[in-house]
Design a protein around this motif. Structure first.
Motif, mmCIF file in Angstrom:
data_model
loop_
_atom_site.group_PDB
_atom_site.id
_atom_site.type_symbol
_atom_site.label_atom_id
_atom_site.label_comp_id
_atom_site.label_asym_id
_atom_site.label_seq_id
_atom_site.Cartn_x
_atom_site.Cartn_y
_atom_site.Cartn_z
ATOM 1 N N PHE A 201 -4.654 8.659 3.561
ATOM 2 C CA PHE A 201 -5.156 7.417 3.068
ATOM 3 C C PHE A 201 -6.102 6.530 4.512
ATOM 4 C CE2 PHE A 201 -2.020 7.965 -0.038
ATOM 5 C CZ PHE A 201 -2.176 7.281 -0.688
ATOM 6 N N LEU B 183 -8.702 3.287 4.213
ATOM 7 C CA LEU B 183 -7.947 1.841 3.981
ATOM 8 C C LEU B 183 -7.040 2.180 5.619
ATOM 9 C CD1 LEU B 183 -5.457 2.990 1.417
ATOM 10 C CD2 LEU B 183 -7.885 1.564 1.426
ATOM 11 N N SER B 184 -6.727 0.286 5.512
ATOM 12 C CA SER B 184 -5.774 -0.012 6.337
ATOM 13 C C SER B 184 -4.416 0.257 7.204
ATOM 14 C CB SER B 184 -5.962 -1.531 6.423
ATOM 15 O OG SER B 184 -4.988 -2.681 5.755
ATOM 16 N N LEU C 36 -2.101 -0.761 4.652
ATOM 17 C CA LEU C 36 -2.250 -0.406 3.068
ATOM 18 C C LEU C 36 -2.144 1.790 3.612
ATOM 19 C CD1 LEU C 36 -4.952 -1.416 0.445
ATOM 20 C CD2 LEU C 36 -2.081 -1.973 1.128
ATOM 21 N N LYS D 172 2.095 1.272 3.367
ATOM 22 C CA LYS D 172 2.580 0.836 2.289
ATOM 23 C C LYS D 172 2.275 2.005 1.282
ATOM 24 C CE LYS D 172 2.643 -4.167 2.862
ATOM 25 N NZ LYS D 172 1.755 -5.315 2.930
ATOM 26 N N ALA D 173 0.767 2.710 1.168
ATOM 27 C CA ALA D 173 0.639 3.689 0.234
ATOM 28 C C ALA D 173 1.425 5.242 0.450
ATOM 29 C CB ALA D 173 -0.627 4.316 -0.283
ATOM 30 N N GLU E 76 5.239 4.434 -0.708
ATOM 31 C CA GLU E 76 5.212 4.556 -1.916
ATOM 32 C C GLU E 76 5.044 5.941 -3.040
ATOM 33 O OE1 GLU E 76 2.650 1.870 -4.610
ATOM 34 O OE2 GLU E 76 3.938 0.130 -4.172
ATOM 35 N N ILE E 77 4.069 6.525 -2.324
ATOM 36 C CA ILE E 77 3.995 8.518 -3.059
ATOM 37 C C ILE E 77 5.380 8.821 -2.529
ATOM 38 C CG2 ILE E 77 2.600 10.499 -2.126
ATOM 39 C CD1 ILE E 77 0.161 8.784 -2.898
#
Lengths: 237, 237
Positions: free
Chosen positions: B109, B114-115, B118, B121-122, B125-126
């Motif tokens: 990511f 992405l920052s 994020l 967070k990403a 979630e994954i």
């Protein structure tokens, strides 16, 4: 666990680059060792003089190396053209069909399993920088990697030359003996040995169990040669 | 803008599936039309009887189709083994080296832009769904697509048969005439025409300008045949 397959990223990328040439050599040599070998074996059962076998073998090596080399070169050029035209299209779409591209980017994040909240946030961040966005779309929406412009030429030469080198191995015994049967005997011994050694290194390189890989490569050569011998005998009779 | 290249996703995926067979046919036929053609042309300048040309041509077709078909089959099998072993490894790593896999996912990511917020967070979630996480790693970290288990066999047959069909085109004239020179003349006419038509459809299929694509395919055949003719003459003399 097999140390060879450990994926340390830096190591892997380096490995991939240095193996571009090896990959070309493998492609060219595997056909070069197999097809001229099988052709010569096939003719050995059907003609009386090694002279014909040498001429046919040399003609095959010329034909095969050019078909593979030039074919590879033009395919590489086409890949470059395709990449450039898709790149232009993505820039155009990012500028003029922004809404659709936003949807497509969100779709990507949805497919990998992110929540709607993160889909939106991630898309927003990526879309901030146009160049970065287009690169992302090229790679992950279209699955296209930027081709190296000098690859096509280098690749063609490597593949073509490897085919020639590979092809001269099975053919060389016929240069030195007069009887096709004797040439065939030496050619079979030399080529199957080379195919085995070649298959061993090829398997090592690609992370396959090397003895089994070597056997497979040798087997393809043997089957092709036997089939060529069989049909040539059939058509001779 | 060229309508052909418009990427409507559903359409594209369907197009890709139906063209798997076409792709195999193209691979097999392109070499099948070229190499036996060039070999026969090469021999025409060096031998007195079409009989030798037919035997050599048939032997080449047998050798080439088996090398390509069987080679393709085994390569497909290897790809499947590789996928399975990498899949096991990813499951193992997700279970036992969770920390490292988290880092690698964040890295992905980060690379797409992405920052840090994020990225975290990403990744979180994954990583919630193990199957989804492994699939993501397989596809985007390792760049591996799940291979269709029946592809290898089908692909091998399609490629091999297309090579045979392609190879019989340039060879067939020599069945019917006694003089190699006359056979060569008909073979050149028939094969260059077929290469042109074949190149035209191939280019249409892959989205290249069809006339230019057709010319390129024909050119490779002509150059290979001329080279084979040249070296065969050389070795005959």
């Amino acid at each position: 666990m097999d140390a060879h397959l450990h994926h340390d990223h830096d190591h892997k990328e380096e490995h991939l680059k240095s193996s571009d040439v090896l990959r070309d050599v493998v492609i060219g040599m595997s056909d070069g060792l197999t097809v001229p070998f099988a052709l010569a074996a096939g003719l050995s059962g059907a003609v009386d003089s090694t002279n014909i076998i040498v001429i046919a073998g040399i003609a095959e090596i010329a034909a095969g190396s050019i078909a593979m080399g030039l074919g590879g070169y033009l395919a590489g050029k086409t890949e470059q053209d395709h990449y450039s035209s898709e790149l232009k299209r993505e820039y155009y779409e990012v500028d003029n069909l922004r809404h659709r591209e936003i949807e497509e980017t969100k779709e990507f994040f949805k497919n990998i399993g992110l929540s709607e909240d993160l889909q939106n946030k991630a898309t927003e961040e990526i879309a901030k920088d146009k160049k970065q966005w287009v690169e992302f779309m090229m790679k992950y929406e279209l699955g296209l990697e930027k081709p190296d412009p000098r690859r096509a030429t280098k690749s063609a030469l490597n593949i073509g030359l490897s085919y020639v080198v590979g092809g001269l191995v099975p053919l060389s015994p016929y240069f030195f003996v007069d009887s096709p049967t004797e040439g065939l005997r030496i050619s079979v011994a030399v080529t199957l040995l080379c195919l085995f050694v070649f298959g061993w290194f090829k398997s090592k390189m690609t992370g396959i169990q090397p003895w089994w890989g070597a056997l497979k490569v040798m087997l393809i050569g043997a089957v092709a040669a036997a089939a060529a011998f069989g049909v040539a005998k059939l058509f001779e009779g």
